[in-house]
Design a protein around this motif. Structure first.
Motif, PDB file in Angstrom:
ATOM      1  N   GLU A   1       0.833  -1.199   0.000  1.00 42.52           N
ATOM      2  CA  GLU A   1       0.000   0.000   0.000  1.00 42.52           C
ATOM      3  C   GLU A   1       0.870   1.251   0.000  1.00 42.52           C
ATOM      4  OE1 GLU A   1      -3.767   1.904   2.522  1.00 42.52           O
ATOM      5  OE2 GLU A   1      -2.708   0.105   3.222  1.00 42.52           O
ATOM      6  N   LYS A   2       0.496   2.188  -0.815  1.00 43.82           N
ATOM      7  CA  LYS A   2       1.244   3.437  -0.922  1.00 43.82           C
ATOM      8  C   LYS A   2       1.028   4.281   0.334  1.00 43.82           C
ATOM      9  CE  LYS A   2       1.540   7.694  -3.649  1.00 43.82           C
ATOM     10  NZ  LYS A   2       0.988   8.434  -4.804  1.00 43.82           N
ATOM     11  N   GLU A   3       2.133   4.772   0.866  1.00 44.28           N
ATOM     12  CA  GLU A   3       2.036   5.656   2.031  1.00 44.28           C
ATOM     13  C   GLU A   3       1.485   7.002   1.593  1.00 44.28           C
ATOM     14  OE1 GLU A   3       5.477   5.606   4.744  1.00 44.28           O
ATOM     15  OE2 GLU A   3       6.375   4.196   3.339  1.00 44.28           O
ATOM     16  N   SER A   4       0.730   7.609   2.481  1.00 48.08           N
ATOM     17  CA  SER A   4       0.183   8.928   2.177  1.00 48.08           C
ATOM     18  C   SER A   4       1.286   9.973   2.245  1.00 48.08           C
ATOM     19  CB  SER A   4      -0.935   9.278   3.155  1.00 48.08           C
ATOM     20  OG  SER A   4      -0.444   9.261   4.491  1.00 48.08           O
ATOM     21  N   ASN A   5       1.135  11.031   1.467  1.00 48.87           N
ATOM     22  CA  ASN A   5       2.117  12.111   1.498  1.00 48.87           C
ATOM     23  C   ASN A   5       2.123  12.766   2.877  1.00 48.87           C
ATOM     24  OD1 ASN A   5       2.702  11.624  -1.150  1.00 48.87           O
ATOM     25  ND2 ASN A   5       1.472  13.312  -1.949  1.00 48.87           N
ATOM     26  N   PRO A   6       3.291  13.225   3.327  1.00 50.52           N
ATOM     27  CA  PRO A   6       3.351  13.836   4.660  1.00 50.52           C
ATOM     28  C   PRO A   6       2.593  15.160   4.692  1.00 50.52           C
ATOM     29  CG  PRO A   6       5.424  14.155   3.494  1.00 50.52           C
ATOM     30  CD  PRO A   6       4.603  13.229   2.651  1.00 50.52           C
ATOM     31  N   GLY A   7       2.150  15.521   5.877  1.00 49.99           N
ATOM     32  CA  GLY A   7       1.545  16.838   6.081  1.00 49.99           C
ATOM     33  C   GLY A   7       2.596  17.819   6.555  1.00 49.99           C
ATOM     34  N   ILE A   8       2.288  19.098   6.497  1.00 50.75           N
ATOM     35  CA  ILE A   8       3.239  20.125   6.914  1.00 50.75           C
ATOM     36  C   ILE A   8       2.485  21.284   7.543  1.00 50.75           C
ATOM     37  CG2 ILE A   8       3.242  21.261   4.654  1.00 50.75           C
ATOM     38  CD1 ILE A   8       6.188  21.923   5.111  1.00 50.75           C
ATOM     39  N   SER A   9       3.084  21.896   8.560  1.00 52.63           N
ATOM     40  CA  SER A   9       2.502  23.070   9.209  1.00 52.63           C
ATOM     41  C   SER A   9       3.638  23.937   9.746  1.00 52.63           C
ATOM     42  CB  SER A   9       1.560  22.664  10.345  1.00 52.63           C
ATOM     43  OG  SER A   9       2.276  21.959  11.360  1.00 52.63           O
ATOM     44  N   THR A  10       3.327  25.180  10.054  1.00 46.31           N
ATOM     45  CA  THR A  10       4.311  26.110  10.620  1.00 46.31           C
ATOM     46  C   THR A  10       3.685  26.869  11.773  1.00 46.31           C
ATOM     47  OG1 THR A  10       3.661  27.852   9.056  1.00 46.31           O
ATOM     48  CG2 THR A  10       5.510  26.443   8.422  1.00 46.31           C
ATOM     49  N   ASN A  11       4.534  27.412  12.628  1.00 44.58           N
ATOM     50  CA  ASN A  11       4.027  28.205  13.748  1.00 44.58           C
ATOM     51  C   ASN A  11       3.538  29.574  13.304  1.00 44.58           C
ATOM     52  OD1 ASN A  11       6.627  29.090  13.131  1.00 44.58           O
ATOM     53  ND2 ASN A  11       7.031  29.781  15.222  1.00 44.58           N
ATOM     54  N   THR A  12       3.999  30.024  12.142  1.00 41.38           N
ATOM     55  CA  THR A  12       3.549  31.302  11.589  1.00 41.38           C
ATOM     56  C   THR A  12       3.909  31.346  10.112  1.00 41.38           C
ATOM     57  OG1 THR A  12       3.679  33.722  11.746  1.00 41.38           O
ATOM     58  CG2 THR A  12       5.704  32.484  12.153  1.00 41.38           C
ATOM     59  N   THR A  13       3.207  32.179   9.358  1.00 44.99           N
ATOM     60  CA  THR A  13       3.533  32.367   7.946  1.00 44.99           C
ATOM     61  C   THR A  13       3.867  33.819   7.624  1.00 44.99           C
ATOM     62  OG1 THR A  13       1.173  32.639   7.413  1.00 44.99           O
ATOM     63  CG2 THR A  13       2.124  30.419   7.182  1.00 44.99           C
ATOM     64  N   SER A  14       3.726  34.713   8.595  1.00 44.81           N
ATOM     65  CA  SER A  14       4.042  36.133   8.393  1.00 44.81           C
ATOM     66  C   SER A  14       5.195  36.503   9.313  1.00 44.81           C
ATOM     67  CB  SER A  14       2.824  37.015   8.668  1.00 44.81           C
ATOM     68  OG  SER A  14       1.764  36.703   7.780  1.00 44.81           O
ATOM     69  N   VAL A  15       6.322  36.869   8.727  1.00 50.34           N
ATOM     70  CA  VAL A  15       7.525  37.148   9.499  1.00 50.34           C
ATOM     71  C   VAL A  15       8.191  38.407   8.977  1.00 50.34           C
ATOM     72  CG1 VAL A  15       7.983  34.760  10.178  1.00 50.34           C
ATOM     73  CG2 VAL A  15       8.809  35.600   7.982  1.00 50.34           C
TER      74      VAL A  15
ATOM     75  N   ALA B   1       8.867  24.833  11.148  1.00 51.88           N
ATOM     76  CA  ALA B   1       8.008  24.032  10.281  1.00 51.88           C
ATOM     77  C   ALA B   1       8.023  22.588  10.762  1.00 51.88           C
ATOM     78  CB  ALA B   1       8.485  24.113   8.834  1.00 51.88           C
ATOM     79  N   PHE B   2       6.861  21.926  10.694  1.00 50.68           N
ATOM     80  CA  PHE B   2       6.712  20.569  11.225  1.00 50.68           C
ATOM     81  C   PHE B   2       6.214  19.640  10.115  1.00 50.68           C
ATOM     82  CE2 PHE B   2       5.615  23.804  14.338  1.00 50.68           C
ATOM     83  CZ  PHE B   2       6.569  23.573  15.331  1.00 50.68           C
ATOM     84  N   CYS B   3       6.886  18.486   9.963  1.00 48.63           N
ATOM     85  CA  CYS B   3       6.502  17.488   8.970  1.00 48.63           C
ATOM     86  C   CYS B   3       5.749  16.372   9.680  1.00 48.63           C
ATOM     87  CB  CYS B   3       7.742  16.942   8.272  1.00 48.63           C
ATOM     88  SG  CYS B   3       7.375  15.987   6.784  1.00 48.63           S
ATOM     89  N   HIS B   4       4.502  16.147   9.287  1.00 46.39           N
ATOM     90  CA  HIS B   4       3.640  15.173   9.959  1.00 46.39           C
ATOM     91  C   HIS B   4       3.678  13.851   9.199  1.00 46.39           C
ATOM     92  CE1 HIS B   4       2.210  18.533  12.330  1.00 46.39           C
ATOM     93  NE2 HIS B   4       1.945  19.194  11.213  1.00 46.39           N
ATOM     94  N   THR B   5       4.483  12.918   9.695  1.00 51.83           N
ATOM     95  CA  THR B   5       4.637  11.613   9.066  1.00 51.83           C
ATOM     96  C   THR B   5       5.221  10.636  10.076  1.00 51.83           C
ATOM     97  OG1 THR B   5       5.731  10.401   7.283  1.00 51.83           O
ATOM     98  CG2 THR B   5       6.922  12.257   8.220  1.00 51.83           C
TER      99      THR B   5
END
Length: 368
Positions: free
Chosen positions: A135-149, A158-162
């Motif tokens: 079975e193919k693994e799902s693509n990882p998710g990604i998030s950040t604590n902020t996008t305006s700097v 940035a956090f990689c969810h896998t």
């Protein structure tokens, strides 16, 4: 795409015989054999042959451990370059000129035993092997604590969810590693950019699947506020070293430019007084005496909390020298003529005076 050959490993008890065949235990040296393969759902899979006879007349692939007519998938005859589909053909299989079986868009139910029959002039060769589709693994998710700097002031995490153990990070599409500007956590799932700059705008993480292919997350775009780096004050007529020379009644244009994001605010000050102009440009249609003096353009980026300015001084054109406060002028060239005439006149006067003195003393001496 060709995938590397996986190592043989124990299978479930129900497929023990198939696993032995896959590892080549039941294959005799010199006989045709099938290279075992572990594929991934949605990708292309291959079953390659080893020890292929040079005089192969037909390759016939079957689903299962026998080469019965009802289990045939597809066959290929090299001499005539013709192929024929069988009852087990799904439309995704094909046989190459080398006799390999190729399966497009592999599915989980493609897992199982596969048998090939190779007909040669001297007889028939058979081999069986196991194909596993995972079975193919799902693509990882990604998030950040902020996008305006703010550039050089703020950090971003940035956090990689896998659940993968191998994670790679990309900034603007280029793979990065820990350095003086950014840090990657020991488990690889967190990227911290210590001081963001205006070029750190696209973040992405990826994992490597069992076939060695990268599965990338979505992209996160950062909004980076920066500048102004510097301010330029351009004018018409042009200014030199901050001095703009113009005639009364002429048109004067001044334009304040800078590099900044977001669009900065502008203020103008004339001889210490704040003007009502809030644009980057100022136009004086007909220059007056009161409009002479020093102008300052102030550029402010409230998000980045940076302010810069540039000055220019408007003065009368030095080619014209005023005589009084009325609009009467003597040109610079006329001034030069007057000065020359004055000098020549002085020399002429001095010559006459010397001549008179010499003449006087000459007459006095003759009289004596």
């Amino acid at each position: 795409m060709d995938f590397s050959r996986p190592r043989c490993s124990p299978w479930r008890e129900l497929v023990l015989v198939a696993s032995l065949l896959a590892c080549g235990i039941f294959q005799t040296s010199g006989q045709v054999s099938i290279v075992p393969f572990i594929g991934l759902e949605g990708y292309r899979s291959f079953l390659d042959l080893e020890n292929i006879p040079e005089d192969a007349q037909e390759y016939s692939w079957h689903r299962g451990v026998n080469d019965s007519e009802g289990s045939m998938i597809v066959s290929y005859k090299p001499p005539s370059n013709s192929w024929q589909s069988g009852p087990m053909f799904s439309g995704r299989e094909n046989v190459t000129t080398e006799g390999r079986l190729r399966i497009k868009n592999s599915m989980l139910n493609d897992t199982g035993n596969y048998t090939v029959r190779v007909d040669v002039s001297s007889g028939t060769h058979r081999a069986t092997s196991w194909l596993e589709i995972r079975e193919k693994e799902s693509n990882p998710g990604i998030s950040t604590n902020t996008t305006s700097v703010v550039e050089y002031m703020d950090s971003v995490a940035a956090f990689c969810h896998t659940n993968a153990t191998t994670v790679t990070w990309y900034v603007n599409g280029i793979q990065v590693s820990s350095n003086d500007l950014m840090t990657i956590s020991p488990d690889g799932k967190t990227l911290v950019i210590l001081k963001v700059n205006r070029y750190d705008v696209i973040l992405q993480c990826a994992l490597e699947n069992i076939l060695g292919y990268l599965q990338k997350s979505a992209q996160i775009f950062l909004t980076v506020a920066y500048g102004p780096d510097s301010v330029w004050l351009r004018s018409d007529p042009s200014n030199f070293n901050g001095v703009l020379s113009a005639e009364l009644g002429s048109k004067v244009e001044m334009k304040c430019t800078s590099t900044a994001f977001p669009e900065p605010k502008h203020r103008w000050i004339h001889n210490g007084s704040l003007l009502s102009v809030s644009e980057a440009n100022i136009t004086l249609p007909s220059l007056t005496w009161e409009q002479m003096g020093r102008y300052r353009c102030i550029v402010e980026n409230p998000v980045a909390q940076l302010t810069m300015y540039r000055d220019v001084r408007i003065q009368r054109n030095p080619e014209y020298i005023p005589i009084d406060k009325r609009d009467f002028y003597i040109s610079g060239s006329l001034v030069v003529v007057l000065i020359v005439m004055t000098v020549l006149g002085g020399i002429y006067f001095c010559g006459i005076l010397v001549y008179v003195i010499i003449s006087h003393f000459s007459r006095t001496n003759r009289a004596i």
